[in-house]
Design an enzyme around this catalytic site. Structure first.
Site, mmCIF file in Angstrom:
data_model
loop_
_atom_site.group_PDB
_atom_site.id
_atom_site.type_symbol
_atom_site.label_atom_id
_atom_site.label_comp_id
_atom_site.label_asym_id
_atom_site.label_seq_id
_atom_site.Cartn_x
_atom_site.Cartn_y
_atom_site.Cartn_z
ATOM 1 N N TYR A 13 0.902 -1.329 -0.129
ATOM 2 C CA TYR A 13 0.056 -0.089 -0.056
ATOM 3 C C TYR A 13 0.885 1.303 0.078
ATOM 4 O O TYR A 13 0.415 2.395 0.643
ATOM 5 C CB TYR A 13 -0.869 0.089 1.121
ATOM 6 C CG TYR A 13 -1.740 -1.286 1.329
ATOM 7 C CD1 TYR A 13 -2.529 -1.505 0.286
ATOM 8 C CD2 TYR A 13 -1.755 -1.858 2.424
ATOM 9 C CE1 TYR A 13 -3.266 -2.778 0.358
ATOM 10 C CE2 TYR A 13 -2.449 -3.266 2.606
ATOM 11 C CZ TYR A 13 -3.341 -3.738 1.599
ATOM 12 O OH TYR A 13 -4.106 -4.712 1.755
ATOM 13 N N LYS A 273 -6.120 -14.082 10.898
ATOM 14 C CA LYS A 273 -5.670 -13.340 12.013
ATOM 15 C C LYS A 273 -5.557 -13.844 13.236
ATOM 16 O O LYS A 273 -4.304 -14.503 13.572
ATOM 17 C CB LYS A 273 -6.428 -12.211 12.045
ATOM 18 C CG LYS A 273 -6.128 -11.362 10.410
ATOM 19 C CD LYS A 273 -7.023 -9.891 10.680
ATOM 20 C CE LYS A 273 -6.834 -9.192 9.355
ATOM 21 N NZ LYS A 273 -5.761 -8.383 8.959
HETATM 22 C C1 PLP Z 1 -12.271 -9.143 6.843
HETATM 23 C C2 PLP Z 1 -11.004 -9.400 6.102
HETATM 24 N N1 PLP Z 1 -10.996 -10.547 5.322
HETATM 25 C C3 PLP Z 1 -9.911 -10.816 4.575
HETATM 26 C C4 PLP Z 1 -8.872 -10.353 4.827
HETATM 27 C C5 PLP Z 1 -7.577 -10.680 4.153
HETATM 28 O O1 PLP Z 1 -6.787 -11.323 5.068
HETATM 29 P P1 PLP Z 1 -5.134 -11.410 4.404
HETATM 30 O O2 PLP Z 1 -4.324 -10.230 4.675
HETATM 31 O O3 PLP Z 1 -4.481 -12.577 5.592
HETATM 32 O O4 PLP Z 1 -4.996 -12.117 3.139
HETATM 33 C C6 PLP Z 1 -8.547 -9.098 5.626
HETATM 34 C C7 PLP Z 1 -7.557 -8.507 5.891
HETATM 35 O O5 PLP Z 1 -7.484 -7.560 6.674
HETATM 36 C C8 PLP Z 1 -10.088 -8.762 6.536
HETATM 37 O O6 PLP Z 1 -9.917 -7.800 7.285
#
Ligand code: PLP
Length: 427
Positions: A13, A273
């Protein structure tokens, strides 16, 4: 041309022309990380919301060390191992009743890709191949892979550049009723969802949503009644319900999962996460018996053709088990309730902050709080200013938020909210 940076790392980003060299982190402990040179910063974001135990938690570090001595990795194709089996059983135990099957992958985005493929194939296998689109919500963020970009808010700009490359899906308006809205107040949001379903249900495999908290799309918070209404609409229109609990899972909204506030079982649920306490990248896509059973059949089409190399990685599964044990043994939900009280008192109840001309709204849910500014320019420079006060804040657009580690003390949380408020009030 820009001045060459000292490292070839291409940062996420980042605007390459204006970026400054990234500060180098050399360690961390509890809710703080340390930079080269000795500066320590109190992390108000727990590293994109995943480091729920903070840094260098002794039990999590020991679990990784112990597992590394036994088995760092082995493919999950045709093989299994104890950490993968045990974690799957634990996830089935803690998630809403009925989610009995666990498909591992390596990140939140891929976990969502798995969910979307699973939903489309489910309808294929039931003889409804026309149901191959997904219904998403405005303000949604589900990740940065192609499939995920296609179900992120198409107007918000982050992925609009790729519009020509991405599949097109229908969108419903983002819910507007707040968390504590009465059922009647949610009816307009549900009517909007119904309206899109009435037009498109014949081509829709699943509705995707970040339940209760649309996170990266602006920390939009909504009501458990919306989740219940969405569940009923999905059943009425033969559409699967997918909860993306990548951000909301593991306590962020005040319950273990956002779904728990509404007593709703989605057909598919995605976790990442906080799954590993942030210590290793991993994800789990859970499915109900109904979804799983559709994949039991004789044709080649019945196999689910997905298999990331690192799915079920033993280190990730082992640290996820330890993370969950700490979460439960140390009453994290109680800690989150205490953090919530501080966030409410310091931000939500502050009338001077609410009346500030740059402040559009203040919202708190579980261990999440946001001050929404009227304009992105109202937050220009806030990260650098917060760093001078010893706090790591990283606003998203016009949203200045905190999602602290759950081990953050009350005093440290007050430090974070003081800095968030200070940006508006004390300068
Ligand atoms: C709600 C949600 N879904 C999916 C993702 C994507 O996860 P990743 O960054 O581990 O690919 C995020 C990342 O912030 C998220 O907040």
């Amino acid at each position: 041309m820009t001045a060459p940076l000292s490292s070839p790392v291409w940062h996420p980003y980042a605007h390459l022309k204006t970026q400054r060299p990234a500060p180098k982190v050399v360690g961390g402990e509890g809710p703080r990380f340390t930079l080269e040179g000795g500066e320590t910063l109190l992390d108000a974001t727990c590293s994109w919301w995943c480091m729920i135990h903070g840094y260098a938690h002794p039990r999590l570090v020991a679990a990784i060390r112990e597992q590394a001595g036994e088995l760092c990795h082995v493919m999950l194709g045709g093989l299994t191992h104890e950490p993968a089996d045990r974690l799957a059983r634990e996830l089935v135990r803690i998630t809403p009743e009925g989610l009995n099957h666990v498909f591992y992958s390596d990140s939140g985005s891929v976990g969502m890709e798995v969910a979307m493929k699973m939903a489309v194939q489910y309808h294929q296998l039931r003889g409804r191949p026309g149901k191959h689109r997904l219904l998403s919500l405005m303000k949604a963020y589900h990740g940065d892979t192609a499939g995920c970009m296609a179900v992120c808010d198409p107007e918000e700009g982050m992925h609009s550049l790729f519009a020509g490359y991405l599949p097109r899906h229908p969108f419903a308006p983002a819910p507007t009723a707040p968390f504590d809205a009465e059922p009647e107040a949610v009816s307009a949001d549900l009517a909007a969802l119904r309206e899109v379903l009435e037009r498109h249900h014949h081509e829709i495999a699943a509705i995707l949503m970040e339940p209760l908290l649309q996170a990266a799309g602006g920390l939009n918070m909504t009501s458990p009644h919306y989740l219940r209404g969405a569940r009923a609409l999905c059943d009425e229109f033969d559409v699967l319900l997918v909860f993306d609990e990548v951000a909301t899972g593991f306590g962020r909204t005040g319950r273990m999962f956002a779904a728990d506030h509404a007593d709703v079982t989605p057909d598919i649920m995605v976790l990442s996460k906080g799954l590993t306490g942030g210590y290793l990248g991993h994800a789990a896509t859970l499915a109900t018996d109904r979804v799983h059973e559709a994949f039991i059949g004789d044709s080649e089409m019945h196999a689910f053709m997905h298999g990331p190399t690192f799915m079920g990685n033993p280190l990730a599964c082992r640290v996820a088990l330890e993370s969950l044990a700490v979460f439960e043994e140390e009453d994290y939900l109680g800690r989150i309730a205490a953090l919530n009280r501080v966030l409410r008192e310091t931000l939500l109840d502050d009338e001077v902050l609410a009346a500030h001309p740059a402040v559009a709204d203040i919202r708190v849910l579980g261990a999440t709080a946001v001050i929404e500014a009227h304009d992105t320019s109202d937050l220009a420079g806030v990260a650098g200013w917060a760093r001078e006060q010893g706090v790591w804040l990283r606003p998203i657009g016009r949203w200045l938020y905190t999602m602290p580690a759950y081990i953050t003390t009350e005093a440290d949380l007050r430090r974070i909210t003081d800095v968030m408020k200070g940006w508006f009030l004390a300068r």
